[in-house]
Design a protein around this motif. Structure first.
Motif, mmCIF file in Angstrom:
data_model
loop_
_atom_site.group_PDB
_atom_site.id
_atom_site.type_symbol
_atom_site.label_atom_id
_atom_site.label_comp_id
_atom_site.label_asym_id
_atom_site.label_seq_id
_atom_site.Cartn_x
_atom_site.Cartn_y
_atom_site.Cartn_z
ATOM 1 N N ILE A 222 -13.021 -24.313 -14.195
ATOM 2 C CA ILE A 222 -13.001 -25.670 -14.729
ATOM 3 C C ILE A 222 -12.871 -25.542 -16.243
ATOM 4 O O ILE A 222 -13.697 -24.909 -16.897
ATOM 5 C CB ILE A 222 -14.276 -26.430 -14.352
ATOM 6 C CG1 ILE A 222 -14.221 -26.835 -12.876
ATOM 7 C CG2 ILE A 222 -14.479 -27.648 -15.244
ATOM 8 C CD1 ILE A 222 -15.434 -27.606 -12.394
ATOM 9 N N ASN A 237 -18.936 -34.444 -18.504
ATOM 10 C CA ASN A 237 -19.752 -34.274 -17.304
ATOM 11 C C ASN A 237 -20.933 -35.245 -17.286
ATOM 12 O O ASN A 237 -21.673 -35.339 -18.266
ATOM 13 C CB ASN A 237 -20.330 -32.849 -17.238
ATOM 14 C CG ASN A 237 -19.273 -31.801 -16.980
ATOM 15 O OD1 ASN A 237 -18.227 -32.075 -16.411
ATOM 16 N ND2 ASN A 237 -19.554 -30.570 -17.396
ATOM 17 N N ASP A 244 -12.078 -35.789 -13.851
ATOM 18 C CA ASP A 244 -11.866 -34.440 -13.313
ATOM 19 C C ASP A 244 -11.004 -33.618 -14.272
ATOM 20 O O ASP A 244 -10.153 -34.164 -14.968
ATOM 21 C CB ASP A 244 -11.170 -34.519 -11.959
ATOM 22 C CG ASP A 244 -12.005 -35.236 -10.916
ATOM 23 O OD1 ASP A 244 -13.230 -35.282 -11.098
ATOM 24 O OD2 ASP A 244 -11.434 -35.763 -9.944
ATOM 25 N N PRO A 245 -11.217 -32.300 -14.310
ATOM 26 C CA PRO A 245 -12.248 -31.538 -13.596
ATOM 27 C C PRO A 245 -13.623 -31.773 -14.213
ATOM 28 O O PRO A 245 -13.749 -31.929 -15.425
ATOM 29 C CB PRO A 245 -11.799 -30.094 -13.764
ATOM 30 C CG PRO A 245 -11.067 -30.082 -15.071
ATOM 31 C CD PRO A 245 -10.371 -31.412 -15.146
ATOM 32 N N GLN A 246 -14.658 -31.776 -13.365
ATOM 33 C CA GLN A 246 -15.993 -32.086 -13.862
ATOM 34 C C GLN A 246 -17.049 -31.389 -13.015
ATOM 35 O O GLN A 246 -16.782 -30.901 -11.913
ATOM 36 C CB GLN A 246 -16.229 -33.591 -13.838
ATOM 37 C CG GLN A 246 -16.173 -34.210 -12.441
ATOM 38 C CD GLN A 246 -16.526 -35.686 -12.451
ATOM 39 O OE1 GLN A 246 -17.616 -36.056 -12.876
ATOM 40 N NE2 GLN A 246 -15.600 -36.531 -11.998
ATOM 41 N N LYS A 289 -10.652 -28.533 -3.636
ATOM 42 C CA LYS A 289 -10.943 -29.088 -4.959
ATOM 43 C C LYS A 289 -12.412 -29.395 -5.196
ATOM 44 O O LYS A 289 -12.778 -29.788 -6.309
ATOM 45 C CB LYS A 289 -10.127 -30.369 -5.167
ATOM 46 C CG LYS A 289 -8.623 -30.120 -5.281
ATOM 47 C CD LYS A 289 -7.887 -31.371 -5.693
ATOM 48 C CE LYS A 289 -6.405 -31.099 -5.908
ATOM 49 N NZ LYS A 289 -5.683 -32.312 -6.362
ATOM 50 N N LYS A 290 -13.261 -29.241 -4.185
ATOM 51 C CA LYS A 290 -14.666 -29.574 -4.358
ATOM 52 C C LYS A 290 -15.533 -28.443 -3.830
ATOM 53 O O LYS A 290 -15.431 -28.060 -2.662
ATOM 54 C CB LYS A 290 -15.008 -30.884 -3.650
ATOM 55 C CG LYS A 290 -16.365 -31.450 -4.051
ATOM 56 C CD LYS A 290 -16.653 -32.774 -3.356
ATOM 57 C CE LYS A 290 -15.751 -33.875 -3.822
ATOM 58 N NZ LYS A 290 -16.104 -34.360 -5.178
ATOM 59 N N THR A 391 -15.770 -30.335 -9.171
ATOM 60 C CA THR A 391 -14.540 -30.985 -8.725
ATOM 61 C C THR A 391 -13.392 -30.555 -9.638
ATOM 62 O O THR A 391 -13.446 -30.750 -10.856
ATOM 63 C CB THR A 391 -14.661 -32.521 -8.757
ATOM 64 O OG1 THR A 391 -15.790 -32.918 -7.963
ATOM 65 C CG2 THR A 391 -13.413 -33.157 -8.181
ATOM 66 N N GLN A 393 -9.254 -30.582 -10.754
ATOM 67 C CA GLN A 393 -8.335 -31.687 -11.020
ATOM 68 C C GLN A 393 -7.332 -31.812 -9.890
ATOM 69 O O GLN A 393 -6.894 -30.821 -9.331
ATOM 70 C CB GLN A 393 -7.597 -31.458 -12.339
ATOM 71 C CG GLN A 393 -6.960 -32.721 -12.890
ATOM 72 C CD GLN A 393 -6.743 -32.623 -14.387
ATOM 73 O OE1 GLN A 393 -6.680 -31.547 -14.929
ATOM 74 N NE2 GLN A 393 -6.658 -33.764 -15.059
#
Length: 393
Positions: A222, A237, A244-246, A289-290, A391, A393
């Motif tokens: 990330i 964040n 995202d990304p976060q 993605k997660k 998460t 992007q």
């Protein structure tokens, strides 16, 4: 323009001995004139509001009080920050056992989420030298901060009447004036943060991997930078406009809503009503993605409890721990009785429980005698987790 930089505490006070409430209620500061926040000589019955030229970070919170006449902590379903009227999300669901007062009785230097006198159970602030992966809750210019307290129903083990005072101590890092914000970031001991700030950027950076499955799933990165202006602060964040990304902080718990079947695993999932409410679902699906990573655990076992298993579809060897009353490795920060000794929880896992592109869940086994479900006057078991959701992007 008045400038400022530093740390502060806000005390959100709920004098339920004066204005009580009942099982199943949801309360915020300002719902009654008696429910207030205090800082120094300031005292208001409304959310705390940032100045238009100010940014802040909620690093952590302490829960003080809520103790009945028998010395037992009053059951709380959920405490959650509310930012500009918005619930921060069910990833944050703190109860009466999970956010101890740092000076409630003997000082507890072993509590893992503290930085000197500050409580940092959400994350150490970027403004105070926190990492580029900090999950402190970001508050932008003119944002407001409040706290919502939800109480469980009697059927879920709650008290019918709540009449003992409760206080939430919020630990805030702040910078008033954009130059103060930039100076703090440029002075950071974290190389990624200081270097980005020198180029008028705020950088979020984290590498997530799992050595056990590194031959199957490569480490994920990330890496996101935004302009170092106050307008972008809430996009970081845990900000209201996070993008995202976060990385999101997870502080939550689960309780069994069904009795266990002797000598069989119970998966702590909402399907089948095995947990009380949806946010207590302890089954996660990590996708492309997660991802998820859990680092600390607290357990209040039932006398019939035997094992807790952290199942992971990608792992060759899932983590299994005995969690009996006399052999419980996972200390909860607070016990149900105020008189019980604090032992420094939550406990850090020997290896982070990491879920990448797979399914994981928490499963419980009894000792051959069923564990009852939580009900009025009946206690089951409770498991709390501290971790992160990533998460891409």
């Amino acid at each position: 323009m008045v400038k400022g930089f530093g740390r502060m505490t806000l005390n959100f006070k709920y004098p339920f001995s004066v204005v009580g409430t009942t099982a199943g209620a949801s309360i915020q500061c300002g719902d009654d004139p008696a429910y207030v926040w205090e800082h120094g000589l300031e005292r208001y019955s409304k959310p705390w509001e940032l100045a238009p030229d100010m940014v802040a970070e909620l690093e952590g919170l302490e829960v003080i009080g809520g103790v009945d006449a028998f010395g037992r902590r009053v059951p709380i379903k959920r405490i959650v920050p509310v930012i500009s009227g918005n619930d921060i999300g069910e990833n944050i669901s703190i109860n009466e056992h999970m956010a101890p007062a740092l000076r409630d009785g003997p000082n507890d230097p072993s509590y893992p989420f503290r930085d000197r006198l500050a409580c940092i159970n959400f994350g150490k602030a970027l403004l105070m030298g926190g990492g580029a992966n900090s999950t402190s809750i970001k508050l932008g210019p003119s944002d407001t901060l409040n706290f919502k307290i939800e109480f469980p129903t009697v059927a879920h083990g709650g008290d019918a009447v709540i009449n003992s005072d409760l206080e939430i101590k919020a630990h805030i890092a702040f910078a008033k004036g954009e130059d103060q914000m930039l100076n703090a970031l440029r002075s950071s001991p974290v190389a990624e943060v200081a270097a980005a700030a020198a180029n008028n950027q705020i950088r979020q950076y984290e590498v997530l991997g799992d050595l056990e499955i590194s031959d199957v799933i490569a480490p994920q990165v990330i890496d996101r930078s935004v302009p170092a202006t106050m307008d972008w602060w809430s996009s970081l964040n845990m900000g209201l406009n996070a993008d995202d990304p976060q990385i999101k902080r997870i502080i939550t718990y689960t309780k069994n809503n069904q009795p266990t079947t002797p000598n069989q695993e119970m998966e702590m999932v909402r399907d089948g009503q095995y947990v009380q409410v949806p946010f207590q679902n302890f089954r996660w699906t990590a996708t492309e993605k997660k991802f998820y990573r859990f680092t600390h655990v607290g357990v209040i076992p039932h006398r019939n409890m035997f094992q807790v298993k952290f199942d992971n579809g990608n792992s060759r060897y899932p983590m299994i721990f005995n969690c009996e009353p006399n052999d419980n490795p996972f200390v909860m920060p607070q016990q149900s009785l105020v008189a019980d000794i604090r032992r420094g929880g939550p406990t850090e896992l020997p290896r982070a429980y990491t879920l990448m592109k797979g399914i994981g869940s928490v499963k419980v086994t009894d000792n051959g005698v069923s564990i009852p479900a939580w009900a009025a006057g009946v206690r089951g078991f409770e498991i709390a987790l501290w971790g992160y959701e990533y998460t891409l992007q």
